[in-house]
Scaffold this motif. Structure first.
Motif, short mmCIF file in Angstrom:
data_model
loop_
_atom_site.label_atom_id
_atom_site.label_comp_id
_atom_site.label_asym_id
_atom_site.label_seq_id
_atom_site.Cartn_x
_atom_site.Cartn_y
_atom_site.Cartn_z
N GLY A 84 0.72 -1.10 0.00
CA GLY A 84 0.05 0.05 -0.12
C GLY A 84 0.68 1.21 0.00
O GLY A 84 2.07 1.28 -0.10
N GLU B 125 -6.07 1.37 -4.46
CA GLU B 125 -7.08 0.18 -3.75
C GLU B 125 -6.99 -1.19 -4.90
O GLU B 125 -7.24 -2.40 -4.32
CB GLU B 125 -8.28 0.60 -3.54
CG GLU B 125 -8.68 1.40 -2.44
CD GLU B 125 -8.46 0.65 -1.04
OE1 GLU B 125 -9.52 0.11 -0.85
OE2 GLU B 125 -7.64 0.99 -0.34
N GLU B 126 -6.96 -0.93 -6.13
CA GLU B 126 -7.20 -2.03 -7.13
C GLU B 126 -5.69 -2.52 -7.60
O GLU B 126 -5.79 -3.58 -8.14
CB GLU B 126 -7.48 -1.17 -8.47
CG GLU B 126 -9.10 -0.76 -8.06
CD GLU B 126 -9.61 0.28 -9.34
OE1 GLU B 126 -8.38 0.49 -10.14
OE2 GLU B 126 -10.74 0.17 -9.66
N GLN C 175 -3.51 -5.32 2.18
CA GLN C 175 -3.41 -3.92 1.71
C GLN C 175 -3.69 -2.92 2.88
O GLN C 175 -4.61 -3.24 3.60
CB GLN C 175 -4.30 -3.88 0.56
CG GLN C 175 -4.00 -2.78 -0.36
CD GLN C 175 -4.91 -2.70 -1.42
OE1 GLN C 175 -6.19 -2.04 -1.28
NE2 GLN C 175 -4.74 -3.23 -2.49
N ASN D 99 -3.77 1.34 2.54
CA ASN D 99 -3.75 2.48 1.92
C ASN D 99 -4.03 3.42 2.86
O ASN D 99 -4.94 3.48 3.75
CB ASN D 99 -4.57 2.61 0.72
CG ASN D 99 -4.00 1.81 -0.57
OD1 ASN D 99 -2.77 1.93 -0.81
ND2 ASN D 99 -4.69 0.69 -1.01
N SER E 53 -12.08 4.02 -0.45
CA SER E 53 -11.03 2.89 -0.01
C SER E 53 -11.64 2.26 0.98
O SER E 53 -12.62 2.64 1.69
CB SER E 53 -9.94 3.58 0.25
OG SER E 53 -9.80 4.20 1.64
N ASP E 54 -11.09 1.25 1.38
CA ASP E 54 -10.94 0.57 2.61
C ASP E 54 -10.03 0.83 3.60
O ASP E 54 -9.56 0.01 4.47
CB ASP E 54 -11.17 -1.07 2.52
CG ASP E 54 -12.39 -1.36 1.81
OD1 ASP E 54 -13.48 -0.81 1.75
OD2 ASP E 54 -12.39 -2.25 0.91
N GLY E 55 -9.14 2.02 3.45
CA GLY E 55 -7.89 2.25 4.11
C GLY E 55 -8.24 3.26 5.17
O GLY E 55 -9.32 3.22 5.90
N ASP F 1 -15.50 -4.28 -3.63
CA ASP F 1 -14.86 -3.05 -4.29
C ASP F 1 -15.93 -2.25 -5.30
O ASP F 1 -15.41 -1.30 -5.63
CB ASP F 1 -13.78 -3.62 -5.03
CG ASP F 1 -12.75 -4.22 -3.98
OD1 ASP F 1 -12.87 -3.78 -2.89
OD2 ASP F 1 -11.81 -4.88 -4.43
N LYS G 153 -17.00 1.09 -4.37
CA LYS G 153 -15.97 2.45 -4.24
C LYS G 153 -16.32 3.29 -5.54
O LYS G 153 -16.36 3.01 -6.54
CB LYS G 153 -14.67 1.76 -4.24
CG LYS G 153 -14.54 0.87 -3.07
CD LYS G 153 -13.03 0.24 -2.95
CE LYS G 153 -12.57 -0.44 -2.02
NZ LYS G 153 -11.42 -1.28 -1.99
#
Length: 265
Positions: free
Chosen positions: A130, A160-161, A167, A169, A201-203, A234, A237
């Motif tokens: 990330g 993200e991809e 991961q 980010n 994102s999921d960050g 995903d 997003k």
């Protein structure tokens, strides 16, 4: 937990007792880091690369940390600071070689994060988990433009991809340092980056106190909301709401995240 071995802060090789090679300009003079008053280490030099890999291995094997963070990773960062004395192609190849060696040495489970500011790093993607997207507003006008926000969104979604699992980010926004962290303007931009992170994102997200206090942070009540987890995968997003350009909404188990740069309320 992450540690941060930054090549330009390595000063001496303990094994040999000698100073590490420094970056030099076309006249052979050492290149000074104007921010810290120290001299940049030549990370293209085999000795520096070997020592950096050894340090990464030591971190991985000590059992205390899950990974490392490599700062100043995108070539434009160092080129912007040093100028024409650095060949960006040489910098890219040296960093890629270092990254490949570290990944081969520490294995697949060890986390590696890089700081790419607001840019993408496609050649590094196979080796890292990330990016810390450490953004800054346009210094000419003192805030983020619509164009810069779109670029940051694009980099965050790309990250993200494309980075490897597991991961991580991290999106960072720069505050207005001349105002109190809890001023209306800073609260506005904090919400911008928080909701951008939630919809794209999921960050993770942070918002600092401005360019002179970039690692000082204020905890906002806005962050206490318990949204739960995203509903869906995903595909949820960076989705425009009802086709409205700049308006993003993402559903969570306990509510909705709304990010709006459309220019309308």
């Amino acid at each position: 937990m992450l540690t941060k071995p930054i090549p330009h802060k390595l000063v001496r090789n303990v094994a040999t007792g000698k100073n590490l090679p420094r970056l030099r300009d076309a006249s052979g003079n050492r290149i000074e880091n104007q921010e810290s008053g120290t001299f940049f280490i030549d990370f293209t030099h085999p000795e520096v690369q070997d020592l950096t890999v050894q340090r990464a291995i030591a971190v991985a094997e000590c059992g205390l940390y899950d990974g490392i963070f490599l700062d100043l990773w995108h070539p434009r960062i160092l080129v912007d600071r040093v100028g024409k004395d650095i060949d960006p192609n040489v910098e890219v190849e040296a960093k890629l070689l270092l990254l490949k060696r570290i990944r081969e040495a520490v294995g697949d489970e060890f986390l590696i994060l890089i700081n790419t500011v607001r840019w993408k790093a496609p050649r590094s993607a196979p080796y890292v988990n990330g990016s810390f997207i450490e953004t800054e507003w346009d210094p000419k006008i003192g805030f983020y433009t619509r164009e810069r926000l779109i670029q940051i969104e694009d980099t965050l979604l790309w990250s993200e991809e494309n980075y490897r699992e597991p991961q991580i980010n991290c999106l960072g926004g720069m505050g207005i340092g001349t105002e109190h962290p809890d001023s209306a303007t800073n609260r506005h931009w904090m919400r911008v980056f928080t909701t951008m992170s939630l919809t794209h994102s999921d960050g993770y997200v942070l918002y600092n106190s401005g360019p002179d206090m970039s690692h000082e942070h204020y905890w906002y009540d806005f962050w206490n909301a318990d949204l739960g987890r995203p509903v869906g995968g995903d595909e949820t997003k960076a989705q425009f709401y009802e086709g409205i350009d700049g308006l993003f909404i993402r559903e969570y188990t306990n509510g909705w995240a709304v990010y709006n740069r459309s220019g309308t309320a």
